[in-house]
Design a protein around this motif. Structure first.
Motif, PDB file in Angstrom:
ATOM      1  N   GLU A   1       0.835  -1.212   0.000  1.00 27.29           N
ATOM      2  CA  GLU A   1       0.000   0.000   0.000  1.00 27.29           C
ATOM      3  C   GLU A   1       0.864   1.254   0.000  1.00 27.29           C
ATOM      4  OE1 GLU A   1      -2.616  -0.609   3.317  1.00 27.29           O
ATOM      5  OE2 GLU A   1      -3.705  -2.149   2.169  1.00 27.29           O
ATOM      6  N   GLN A   2       1.894   1.231   0.842  1.00 28.87           N
ATOM      7  CA  GLN A   2       2.803   2.370   0.943  1.00 28.87           C
ATOM      8  C   GLN A   2       3.523   2.629  -0.387  1.00 28.87           C
ATOM      9  OE1 GLN A   2       4.350   3.749   4.163  1.00 28.87           O
ATOM     10  NE2 GLN A   2       5.780   5.039   3.026  1.00 28.87           N
TER      11      GLN A   2
ATOM     12  N   LEU B   1       2.521   1.714  -3.370  1.00 29.45           N
ATOM     13  CA  LEU B   1       1.527   2.205  -4.331  1.00 29.45           C
ATOM     14  C   LEU B   1       1.325   3.712  -4.179  1.00 29.45           C
ATOM     15  CD1 LEU B   1      -1.127  -0.673  -4.339  1.00 29.45           C
ATOM     16  CD2 LEU B   1      -0.032   0.299  -6.375  1.00 29.45           C
ATOM     17  N   ALA B   2       1.265   4.132  -2.920  1.00 29.67           N
ATOM     18  CA  ALA B   2       1.086   5.567  -2.660  1.00 29.67           C
ATOM     19  C   ALA B   2       2.285   6.353  -3.199  1.00 29.67           C
ATOM     20  CB  ALA B   2       0.911   5.810  -1.163  1.00 29.67           C
ATOM     21  N   GLU B   3       3.501   5.827  -2.940  1.00 23.06           N
ATOM     22  CA  GLU B   3       4.708   6.512  -3.419  1.00 23.06           C
ATOM     23  C   GLU B   3       4.797   6.543  -4.940  1.00 23.06           C
ATOM     24  OE1 GLU B   3       7.266   4.886   0.386  1.00 23.06           O
ATOM     25  OE2 GLU B   3       8.209   4.789  -1.590  1.00 23.06           O
TER      26      GLU B   3
ATOM     27  N   GLY C   1       2.307   6.511  -7.085  1.00 22.40           N
ATOM     28  CA  GLY C   1       1.210   7.183  -7.794  1.00 22.40           C
ATOM     29  C   GLY C   1       0.049   6.266  -8.100  1.00 22.40           C
ATOM     30  N   GLY C   2      -0.051   5.149  -7.376  1.00 24.66           N
ATOM     31  CA  GLY C   2      -1.267   4.350  -7.479  1.00 24.66           C
ATOM     32  C   GLY C   2      -1.182   3.112  -8.356  1.00 24.66           C
TER      33      GLY C   2
ATOM     34  N   GLU D   1      -3.213  -2.034  -8.823  1.00 26.17           N
ATOM     35  CA  GLU D   1      -3.600  -0.685  -8.370  1.00 26.17           C
ATOM     36  C   GLU D   1      -4.071  -0.710  -6.930  1.00 26.17           C
ATOM     37  OE1 GLU D   1      -6.323   0.963 -11.236  1.00 26.17           O
ATOM     38  OE2 GLU D   1      -4.744   1.083 -12.761  1.00 26.17           O
TER      39      GLU D   1
END
Lengths: 409, 409
Positions: A147-148, A150-152, A154-155, A175
């Motif tokens: 999750e982290q 993915l956030a870094e 851009g999804g 995603e």
């Protein structure tokens, strides 16, 4: 281009004379295509096959039956040869360490090099430490880490299983972290990488001998179709000499840094600003190098054998301004013979390589090459031949869309 | 160049589809060098060998043991394949007529064609009847006839046994009839030919399919040493386009006139006034065509298989302005490996082909080829490699003078 670093101070005893008997773990088409050059060089090849009808097993003089992950089978092969090499990279490292450690046979590439082609996390960690250009990547041990990341990123991320993948297998675009939850359960750790906005894929191949002599092939452009290599143009169109040399130097450095013996393929993403990032490594002859069988002074299968046997490497110069290679992926024809005859009839310049494998949709069953001056023209002709062979002479010229299935190479 | 006469009105049933399983009678180096192309084309090759250690038998996946003149052995091979072809021309005609007549397998070349490569008297008679250029020749059935021929020829003749000769075997230069008395006793009839004052030897190779499609290779220059092919330059230096085409047309006409299937080599004498005379015919891949393995789009072994399988023929265009081939005739080194490594080290462009045969002085044990622009330079480098391989890296660069021994090809 060629580089010859100093020989290591203490070569192992089995590295002192050229090998004459070579064992190949795995009997797919890569082992099969080693057979012709081995015959001409006077090297004895023995293949380890899981079944007698496998691509190389059907045509090799000496076949041993057994699995690549069966220690006794691999040791049995090693025991009768001077050097061991591979049709694929899935032999467990511990088995190879045992064989190399005891000096049962030279293992080429050695387990310490091969692990970088076996385990994508090990590869990313090492290349990054060495300063070689990679996509942004994350080691993923938990859903929270994914999750982290993915956030870094851009999804969206490419998530890969560290081991056991090939072609499109073991690769997913995700995603949401949950989309990789099953793999986290089975693999423990995963590799996540940014989606590189590449303009095209390139491949750089080099060969390296045990003592360090190395030689680079022209950098080629490769086109994948559903994650499977489909089309190669050699040399890569529009790549100027400086870029060719820079990329060859990168591949030679990776071969040297990792201590590769044999052929190394460095698959690369080229970005819009002209940078390249390492995508994957393979330490064996590679689909992106099949053009060299017909298009270079020394084909990659001969070169791999020369490196593995510790014979001097051959010239990598191309025999024509442009070579193209198009894979034959199983289509609608179960019997390839009528379409092959039609393709040879239309195209006397065509070189056809069939792997002797049963046809399944999208399965790699052969490839064709053409040499000439104009890449567009050669590709059009090669694809016309491809369609005749995989769909038969009566199927018309409509392109097929093979679905990858498969083979670990 | 290529010609496609109309297909015969009634092709035999086994000529209707390309052959997939090909039986090769004999397991020398010619059968051995068919193996690589057969693997790539997906053709199953079975070789008939007299011993498992023979050149091709040692590396073929499918080997049948038996003699080429043992009817049951040859029929056994024919029974399991679609088409039968040859490593040499010594299979008795009657055996092949039986196999072809019963349709057990397609015999390519067929016995009616092959007899012209088996029996030199039949060849001379037929070529003369067809109007193809030959040396003056005499059919010799008695000492008196040979005396008369000697008188007509000015006191010297080449006398040949009609059957069973190869390389320098079965050939004698005689100045008195008694010198051939022993052969008259064993062979009954002999062929006598004028000594042609040739300026050099040329070789023209063509391939022909069962239906008549045919294709010619560039005419090459060959140099013999003690009756054994030693060195080939492709194309023949100084032969202009018109002469190239005229000689190719001659070879294509002979292939068509005799109904050859597969490769045909027409060995020729070139005279000071620019004429050519047919010396010998061979209906199989030939030593003077080994350059094409590395130097032409389609090598002669692939081309022979394509013709024998009734697949469309491949392009015969050369891959470089000049190709040279130098035979490796057994020298002082028993183990070829150290010299081979040294030669590959000196010459990265070198292509080495080893036949896996034990070394005897003058025995054909392999060949090397080089591609480039300058024949003299290429020959010097190829001979340097030759000496390293046959005499070993420590033997110095002095040329050796091999004595022919040997092999019927």
């Amino acid at each position: 281009m060629s580089s010859t670093p100093p020989r290591p101070a203490q070569p192992a005893a089995f590295e002192e004379a050229p090998a004459r008997r070579i064992g190949v773990v795995g009997a797919g088409q890569l082992a099969r295509m080693m057979l012709g050059p081995a015959i001409e060089l006077g090297l004895d090849l023995e293949v380890l096959a899981t079944a007698p009808e496998e691509s190389a097993a059907a045509v090799a003089a000496t076949v041993r039956l057994g699995r690549h992950d069966d220690e006794q089978a691999v040791r049995g092969l090693a025991d009768g040869v001077d050097a061991l090499t591979f049709d694929h990279e899935h032999v467990p490292t511990a088995i190879l360490e045992g064989i190399a450690g005891e000096g049962l046979a030279a293992v080429r590439p050695g387990p310490g090099a091969l692990v970088h082609a076996q385990d994508k996390l090990v590869m990313r960690e090492r290349l990054t430490a060495l300063g070689h250009p990679c996509p942004r990547w994350w080691r993923i041990g938990s859903l929270a880490a994914l999750e982290q990341a993915l956030a870094e990123a851009g999804g969206r991320l490419v998530v890969k299983t560290p081991r056991g993948g090939y072609d499109a297998h073991g690769v997913r675009i995700v995603e949401a972290a949950e989309e990789a939850e099953d793999w986290l359960g089975t693999h423990g750790e995963l590799l996540a990488e940014e989606l590189v906005p590449f303009t095209r894929e390139l491949s750089a191949q080099v060969a390296r001998r045990p003592g360090g002599e190395a030689s680079a092939y022209p950098v080629v452009q490769s086109l994948q179709k559903d994650g499977v290599c489909y089309e190669v143009v050699a040399p890569a169109p529009g790549l100027d000499d400086a870029a060719q040399q820079r990329i060859q130097t990168l591949a030679l450095a990776i071969a040297e840094d990792l201590g590769v013996t044999g052929m190394l393929a460095v698959e690369l993403f080229e970005t819009a600003d002209g940078r390249v990032l390492v995508n994957e490594l393979a330490m064996r002859p590679h689909n992106t190098g099949h053009w060299s069988m017909d298009g270079a002074v020394t084909g990659q299968f001969e070169q791999h054998l020369r490196a593995v046997a510790d014979l001097p490497l051959g010239a990598t110069a191309p025999l024509a301004p442009v070579a193209v290679m198009v894979n034959l992926l199983g289509g609608s024809a179960e019997d390839l013979a009528p379409g092959t005859a039609a393709a040879l009839d239309e195209e006397p310049q065509l070189k056809v390589h069939l792997y002797g494998k049963s046809v399944r949709p999208g399965r790699k069953i052969g490839h064709v090459t053409l040499l000439g001056d104009d890449a567009e023209d050669l590709l059009a002709r090669a694809h016309r031949a491809e369609r005749l062979i995989i769909d038969g002479p009566d199927a018309g010229a409509a392109p097929t869309a093979p679905t990858p299935e498969g083979d670990p190479r």
